[in-house]
Design an enzyme around this catalytic site. Structure first.
Site, PDB file in Angstrom:
ATOM      1  N   GLU A   1      27.776  26.211   4.515  1.00 55.16           N
ATOM      2  CA  GLU A   1      27.189  25.442   3.415  1.00 55.16           C
ATOM      3  C   GLU A   1      28.284  24.767   2.607  1.00 55.16           C
ATOM      4  O   GLU A   1      29.343  25.347   2.383  1.00 55.16           O
ATOM      5  CB  GLU A   1      26.392  26.430   2.538  1.00 55.16           C
ATOM      6  CG  GLU A   1      25.549  25.806   1.470  1.00 55.16           C
ATOM      7  CD  GLU A   1      24.717  26.861   0.696  1.00 55.16           C
ATOM      8  OE1 GLU A   1      24.113  27.755   1.316  1.00 55.16           O
ATOM      9  OE2 GLU A   1      24.724  26.766  -0.536  1.00 55.16           O
TER      10      GLU A   1
ATOM     11  N   ASP B   1      28.511  22.832  -1.064  1.00 52.91           N
ATOM     12  CA  ASP B   1      27.663  22.662  -2.250  1.00 52.91           C
ATOM     13  C   ASP B   1      28.226  21.842  -3.383  1.00 52.91           C
ATOM     14  O   ASP B   1      29.360  22.081  -3.816  1.00 52.91           O
ATOM     15  CB  ASP B   1      27.488  24.033  -2.957  1.00 52.91           C
ATOM     16  CG  ASP B   1      26.618  24.976  -2.196  1.00 52.91           C
ATOM     17  OD1 ASP B   1      25.781  24.528  -1.434  1.00 52.91           O
ATOM     18  OD2 ASP B   1      26.796  26.199  -2.398  1.00 52.91           O
TER      19      ASP B   1
ATOM     20  N   GLU C   1      26.661  21.502  -7.263  1.00 49.93           N
ATOM     21  CA  GLU C   1      25.577  21.884  -8.166  1.00 49.93           C
ATOM     22  C   GLU C   1      25.932  21.380  -9.555  1.00 49.93           C
ATOM     23  O   GLU C   1      27.051  21.600 -10.024  1.00 49.93           O
ATOM     24  CB  GLU C   1      25.392  23.401  -8.229  1.00 49.93           C
ATOM     25  CG  GLU C   1      24.674  23.974  -7.030  1.00 49.93           C
ATOM     26  CD  GLU C   1      24.279  25.441  -7.244  1.00 49.93           C
ATOM     27  OE1 GLU C   1      23.089  25.753  -7.113  1.00 49.93           O
ATOM     28  OE2 GLU C   1      25.163  26.247  -7.549  1.00 49.93           O
TER      29      GLU C   1
END
Ligand SMILES: *[C@@H]1O[C@H](CO)[C@@H](O)[C@H](O)[C@H]1NC(C)=O
Length: 287
Positions: free
Chosen positions: A103, A105, A107
């Site tokens: 993953e 990411d 955010e």
């Protein structure tokens, strides 16, 4: 397409030149994404040019790409929830599936009006994350669209904001750190309530009188490969994502961001990693 003669085996090999290996798709959200969560809170409009997610007290919303990607350069422009966005999180990431998933990411943690968003980043390999780095941005991400990009090739992952690199995660397989390279990933995004932790560690709660909260997306662009993009890519073709390395200017920009805007780095969290920081943090050439 080019033909080349491979002397040793005596056969003609067909080799594709870089340009034909790469497909770039330009934004049409209807074509490239599925709205997966939140009913009408996720919307595509302007003939597929614009997408929005919103969050209210009942639910957030989300979307995901129809396609999976194994390496590529993925660009998306986002305009984040404006005003009092405290408690909200807009997640935008690439992920494969399963317990040993990889993953990458981004955010975005909202804040009170006028207080800075936090851009939180992480990299999971083989199901393991714990590689957070957080940044403030050098602009207000709610006023205009800004471009958030991931360059992912077999050598490294580069996170960019408006083309400025903010983080590099190098392939550390040679020192025993797994690197995402076998599991194709989809693009995901969601807008949700995380007021138990997001803003000042959960101190500031979501103000539901300001709902719905809305974030906007446009100009999605994915440059990716048909088949393998590791081979037959001449180094000299520099500037393409397949073999992208940071040049001197980009390295300076990266240092500028890390020096002035980085607010958390797992690599220097000696309290958390009292038994020793992760391997990739101990070798400067992996940072
Ligand atoms: C919100 O603003 C406060 C005060 O400036 C700051 O400490 C914090 O890092 C900001 N961001 C978040 C997501 O809490």
């Amino acid at each position: 397409m080019g033909l080349s003669f491979n002397g040793s085996s005596g056969v003609w090999l067909v080799s594709l030149v870089v340009s034909s290996l790469v497909i770039a798709t330009c934004a049409n959200f209807y074509q490239d994404f599925d709205l997966t969560w939140g009913d009408r809170r996720a919307k595509i409009f302007n003939g597929g040019q614009l997408l929005s997610l919103s969050l209210d007290k009942t639910s957030g919303s989300g979307f995901q790409s129809k396609k999976e990607y194994l390496f590529g350069r993925i660009d998306m422009q986002l305009k984040l929830v404006a005003g009092n966005s405290a408690g909200t999180v807009t997640a935008y990431y690439l992920s494969s599936q399963g317990p040993t998933h990889d993953e990458i990411d981004f955010e975005f943690l909202g804040n009170l009006t006028g207080d800075p968003y936090i851009l939180h980043t992480n990299v999971f390999t083989q199901g393991k994350g714990d590689r957070e780095q957080q940044f403030y941005l050098w602009f207000d991400p709610t006023r205009n669209f800004h471009t958030y990009s991931i360059i992912w090739n077999p050598q490294q992952i580069i996170f960019l904001v408006d083309n400025t690199p903010i983080r590099v995660f190098k392939n550390g397989e040679s020192i025993g750190v797994p690197f995402p390279k076998n599991q194709p990933m989809r693009i995901y995004s969601s807008l949700w309530n995380a007021d138990d932790w997001a803003t000042r560690g959960g101190l500031v709660k979501t103000d539901w009188t300001k709902a719905p909260f809305t974030a906007y997306y446009r100009n999605f662009k994915a440059q990716t490969c048909i088949g393998s993009c590791t081979s037959s890519t001449p180094k000299s073709s520099g500037g393409t994502w397949q073999n992208q390395e940071l040049d001197a200017y980009s390295r300076r920009r990266l240092r500028w961001v890390q020096k002035n805007f980085m607010i958390y780095n797992y690599c220097t969290d000696y309290k958390r990693f009292s038994q020793g920081v992760p391997l990739e943090c101990r070798r400067s050439r992996f940072l």
